[in-house]
Write an enzyme that holds these catalytic residues in place. Structure first.
Site, PDB file in Angstrom:
ATOM      1  N   ASP A  97    -117.360 -18.279  73.469  1.00 11.80           N
ATOM      2  CA  ASP A  97    -117.858 -19.640  73.593  1.00 11.80           C
ATOM      3  C   ASP A  97    -118.206 -20.321  72.274  1.00 11.80           C
ATOM      4  O   ASP A  97    -118.743 -21.421  72.283  1.00 11.80           O
ATOM      5  CB  ASP A  97    -119.099 -19.662  74.495  1.00 11.80           C
ATOM      6  CG  ASP A  97    -118.759 -19.302  75.933  1.00 11.80           C
ATOM      7  OD1 ASP A  97    -117.633 -19.578  76.351  1.00 11.80           O
ATOM      8  OD2 ASP A  97    -119.619 -18.731  76.609  1.00 11.80           O
ATOM      9  N   CYS A 115    -125.807 -20.409  58.558  1.00  7.28           N
ATOM     10  CA  CYS A 115    -124.844 -19.952  59.570  1.00  7.28           C
ATOM     11  C   CYS A 115    -123.731 -20.992  59.732  1.00  7.28           C
ATOM     12  O   CYS A 115    -124.017 -22.182  59.877  1.00  7.28           O
ATOM     13  CB  CYS A 115    -125.548 -19.718  60.900  1.00  7.28           C
ATOM     14  SG  CYS A 115    -126.666 -18.310  60.872  1.00  7.28           S
ATOM     15  N   CYS A 124    -121.525 -21.741  62.106  1.00 10.47           N
ATOM     16  CA  CYS A 124    -120.968 -22.069  63.425  1.00 10.47           C
ATOM     17  C   CYS A 124    -120.602 -23.544  63.563  1.00 10.47           C
ATOM     18  O   CYS A 124    -119.504 -23.886  63.993  1.00 10.47           O
ATOM     19  CB  CYS A 124    -121.957 -21.682  64.524  1.00 10.47           C
ATOM     20  SG  CYS A 124    -121.796 -19.963  65.036  1.00 10.47           S
ATOM     21  N   ASP A 130     -85.531 -45.364  70.207  1.00 11.31           N
ATOM     22  CA  ASP A 130     -84.262 -45.497  70.901  1.00 11.31           C
ATOM     23  C   ASP A 130     -84.385 -46.709  71.830  1.00 11.31           C
ATOM     24  O   ASP A 130     -85.496 -47.163  72.121  1.00 11.31           O
ATOM     25  CB  ASP A 130     -83.987 -44.218  71.705  1.00 11.31           C
ATOM     26  CG  ASP A 130     -82.650 -44.260  72.409  1.00 11.31           C
ATOM     27  OD1 ASP A 130     -81.721 -44.876  71.863  1.00 11.31           O
ATOM     28  OD2 ASP A 130     -82.544 -43.693  73.501  1.00 11.31           O
ATOM     29  N   THR A 145     -82.117 -47.482  75.071  1.00 11.56           N
ATOM     30  CA  THR A 145     -81.883 -47.241  76.491  1.00 11.56           C
ATOM     31  C   THR A 145     -82.800 -46.145  77.028  1.00 11.56           C
ATOM     32  O   THR A 145     -82.803 -45.015  76.529  1.00 11.56           O
ATOM     33  CB  THR A 145     -80.413 -46.861  76.733  1.00 11.56           C
ATOM     34  OG1 THR A 145     -79.577 -47.868  76.177  1.00 11.56           O
ATOM     35  CG2 THR A 145     -80.139 -46.720  78.222  1.00 11.56           C
ATOM     36  N   ASP A 163     -85.357 -40.167  74.134  1.00 12.44           N
ATOM     37  CA  ASP A 163     -85.383 -39.509  75.432  1.00 12.44           C
ATOM     38  C   ASP A 163     -85.318 -37.989  75.329  1.00 12.44           C
ATOM     39  O   ASP A 163     -85.364 -37.293  76.327  1.00 12.44           O
ATOM     40  CB  ASP A 163     -84.255 -40.020  76.336  1.00 12.44           C
ATOM     41  CG  ASP A 163     -82.875 -39.825  75.715  1.00 12.44           C
ATOM     42  OD1 ASP A 163     -82.758 -39.012  74.774  1.00 12.44           O
ATOM     43  OD2 ASP A 163     -81.924 -40.468  76.177  1.00 12.44           O
TER      44      ASP A 163
END
Length: 734
Positions: free
Chosen positions: A15, A388, A390, A432, A434, A629
């Site tokens: 965690d 520390c 963290c 692009d 189309t 695409d």
């Protein structure tokens, strides 16, 4: 040369950044491991290995640190022998209190899963127990002052013993300067200088800080994994005319399922029967329901609207759109961004440096200036806690993970923190045409009536095109359906190759085709030819309708820009980006669309031409993104600094480029760039918070204004603030 393999683990209880660092260091020390990627927010560990070891060995190494790792997928075929306690299967994971190395429990480790209420996990229970012990020590100290010090030492040990055990295991695994080690040294040192009360309070505050980190990390993790909960657990399968309910995860490709109005769709598929509006907001972020009919694609987790649908399943549960999005985001979170890698390297030197500074603070004044040992050892211990790392280490990955999750929920997928950072640097975007700036299919734009009403021209043209699958025919039929026209039946229909189609409708001989083919059958007036030429200049394709060899009307069609294209491009221009269209379409059509959208146009290009132009822009000093695409634009996508694929969740769209936009909205490109910029601002804020608080408390501690309590708050408080600030990025993107 051994083949590189990889395996991904779910790690319970990881965690905070300190957790990730210890796991990374410990696993890298194993023989055969070539690379390790750890994601705190995703709770995953990805190990690349030459195949000389097995997953059980890695699990054992992680277990020694007090975490529970289980293989998350089948990314490799490593064998997993039974563990010493006889457990096998499920990745060597055994349910219960035993682990692969034969030890019980989690070695006293208080990191537990963050699912469920905070007080139900080991971390919550330990924090509550330590708090009760501290309260009891205060009560005993007030009632019996003589035993106050032993009472506080006992209360301190309730929380410190598991912390010290973790520190020892981390040191054995190669991380001597862990936050647990700094905490252990500070607490024991405080007891030695008769500050047992503060030592007990500091340990309790440290546990509270870890608990808050765990809750915040759990919330960040839920930001993306909650997508998986959108897919229903069951599905209605149609077999031999009968309907039965089955688990959705067992649906094979090709199965036909029934989705009732109001139900969530349980698998990716194609509609076989029915038409309905689909709420795609959970997957693509589309704010309004989308109309879908036969042959249209639907996604797992979306909500069917007002009609029953029969759907053929096209992807197994493990490969549906939501599963791929979750998997892609988790992989992206494991790929560290440049800023994150820099912070990691910095922290390797930062923490030992803090220990050295703390030692100097504790030793130099008493030795050189005759100051009191107790006072300066106390200050040195406080400096240990202030230093520390963290908050600093989590500042970047927390923000990037939150941004990746928020983007994914909006249908914006980025393959790692490096891509997220790189989007901020873009100075030009090449689109692009189309299917990217336009809808990818023609629409009827103009209906010209020569000797009858426009509706009649459209009605007769639709009669000629009924049954055809040609894109122009479909455009005419779609417009007729939209206008609610009743299309008559045609007889003697014939397709005239390269010219058009003819048939008899309502007793009239009709022909619909190109102006050139129509002119071969009937003379066209100068007025008609001028109108056709004007439409052609606008990039439109014109079909002429003849009735009994006389011009009856004309229909013009064009692939029109997407509804949001103009506003999306304007947002990008306002953000300072140069916009250019690169298309293989003819120049007239491209210029017409470019004029509507107000952008620079380069037309009639081959794929290699697009790639060349991208290179030219880069040599001019632009940082170029290519939007296409993901199929025809592969060379240009690869050449660009950032390639962005547009498409509705196809494999190509998700795998070809650096980023993908599921829904295909042009405006989403601007949102993606904005998300990148907001994320980098958030990271800068986090680093400022982390280092700023430490600097303030370092000065006040040495000056004697603050002590151990504020010192631990400077660390855990900064970590919580940084995480909460990063979680702001999880807010819905608009």
């Amino acid at each position: 040369m051994n083949e590189t393999r990889q395996i991904r683990f779910r790690v319970a209880g990881m965690d905070c950044a300190s957790c990730a660092s210890k796991i990374d260091t410990a696993v890298r020390r194993l023989p055969g491991v070539s690379d390790v990627s750890v994601s705190v927010t995703a709770g995953t560990l990805l190990v690349r290995h030459d195949g000389s070891g097995d997953a059980a060995t890695i699990r054992k190494q992680v277990s020694r640190l007090g975490y529970d790792a289980t293989p998350a997928d089948d990314t490799t075929a490593w064998s997993e022998p039974a563990s010493p306690d006889g457990c096998a299967g499920n990745g060597g994971h055994c349910h219960g209190d035993h682990h692969a190395d034969g030890t019980a429990g989690l070695h006293g480790h208080d990191h537990g899963p963050t699912e469920g209420p905070w007080w139900a996990g080991r971390k919550g229970r330990l924090t509550i127990t330590a708090g009760l012990a501290l309260a009891l020590a205060y009560a005993l100290g007030l009632a019996f002052p003589a035993i106050a010090s032993p009472a506080f030492i006992a209360a301190m040990l309730v929380g410190l013993v598991p912390i010290a055990r973790r520190a020892f295991m981390a040191a054995r695994a190669g991380t001597p300067f862990s936050i647990e080690m700094l905490m252990t040294i500070a607490a024991i040192g405080a007891v030695i200088i008769n500050a047992a009360e503060e030592a007990a309070a500091v340990v309790f505050l440290f546990l509270i800080g870890e608990l808050l980190e765990g809750v915040a990390a759990g919330k960040a993790r839920a930001g993306i994994t909650s997508l998986a909960a959108l897919v229903p657990k069951t599905a209605l399968v149609e077999e031999a005319g009968r309907i039965r309910e089955v688990p959705a995860e067992t649906l094979p490709v090709g199965t036909v399922i029934l989705v009732r109005p109001g139900d969530r769709i349980s698998a990716d598929g194609v509609i076989l029967e029915g038409e309905s509006t689909i709420d795609e907001a959970p997957v693509t972020g589309e704010s309004t329901p989308v109309y879908k009919s036969v042959e249209d694609t639907v996604f797992a987790g979306t909500v069917n609207g007002d009609a029953a649908l029969r759907i053929r399943v096209t992807a197994a549960a493990a490969d549906n759109t939501i599963a791929r999005v979750v998997r892609l985001v988790e992989e992206a979170q494991e790929a560290k961004a440049p800023t994150e890698r820099f912070i990691d390297r910095f922290s390797r030197y930062y923490t030992p440096g803090v220990v050295a500074v703390a030692a100097l603070v504790a030793i130099v004044p008493p030795l050189l200036f005759g100051a009191g040992w107790s006072e300066w050892i106390y200050k040195g211990l406080a400096v240990l806690l202030i230093g520390c790392p963290c908050a600093l280490v989590i500042s970047t990955p927390a923000a990037i993970a939150a941004a990746l999750s928020a983007g994914a929920r909006r249908g914006l997928l980025m393959k790692g923190g490096a891509v997220l950072e790189g989007l901020r640097e873009l100075t030009a975007l090449a689109f692009d045409k189309t299917g990217t700036l336009t809808q990818g299919r023609p629409k009827v734009t103009d209906i010209l009536a020569f000797d009858r009403p426009e509706a009649e021209v459209l009605r007769l043209a639709a009669a000629l095109e009924t049954g055809s699958s040609h894109p122009l025919a479909l455009a005419i039929l779609e417009r007729a359906a939209t206008d609610g026209l009743s299309v008559p039946a045609a007889s003697d229909a014939r397709a005239l190759g390269g010219k058009g189609v003819s048939a008899t409708v309502d007793g009239k001989d009709l022909f619909l085709g190109s102006p050139k083919a129509a002119a071969e059958q009937s003379p066209l007036s100068g007025e008609i030819l001028a109108a056709v030429a004007a439409l052609n200049d606008e990039g439109k394709t014109v079909s002429l309708l003849l009735a009994d060899n006389l011009p009856a009307g004309a229909i013009a069609m064009r692939d029109e820009p997407r509804a949001d294209a103009a506003t999306g491009l304007k947002a990008l221009k306002n953000a300072g980006l140069r916009i250019v269209m690169l298309t293989g379409d003819n120049a007239a059509t491209a210029r017409a669309v470019g004029s509507v959208l107000g952008i620079e146009v380069r037309a009639e290009l081959m794929p290699e031409d697009k790639q060349r132009i991208i290179g030219e822009m880069q040599r001019e000093g632009f940082v170029v993104g290519k939007v296409g695409d993901g199929i025809n634009d592969a060379p240009a996508l690869a050449a660009a600094d950032i390639g962005i694929a547009m498409g509705g969740g196809t494999d190509v769209a998700l795998e070809t480029a650096d980023a993908a936009i599921l829904h295909g909205r042009v405006g989403d490109v601007a949102l993606m760039v904005d998300l990148s910029r907001r994320t980098m601002r958030n990271i800068a804020q986090n680093i400022t918070i982390a280092l700023g608080l430490k600097a303030v408390f370092l000065v006040t501690t040495i000056a004697g204004i603050t002590g151990l309590w504020p010192a631990i708050l400077a660390d855990t408080g900064a970590t919580v603030l940084v995480t909460l600030n990063a979680l702001r990025l999880l807010r819905p993107i608009r």
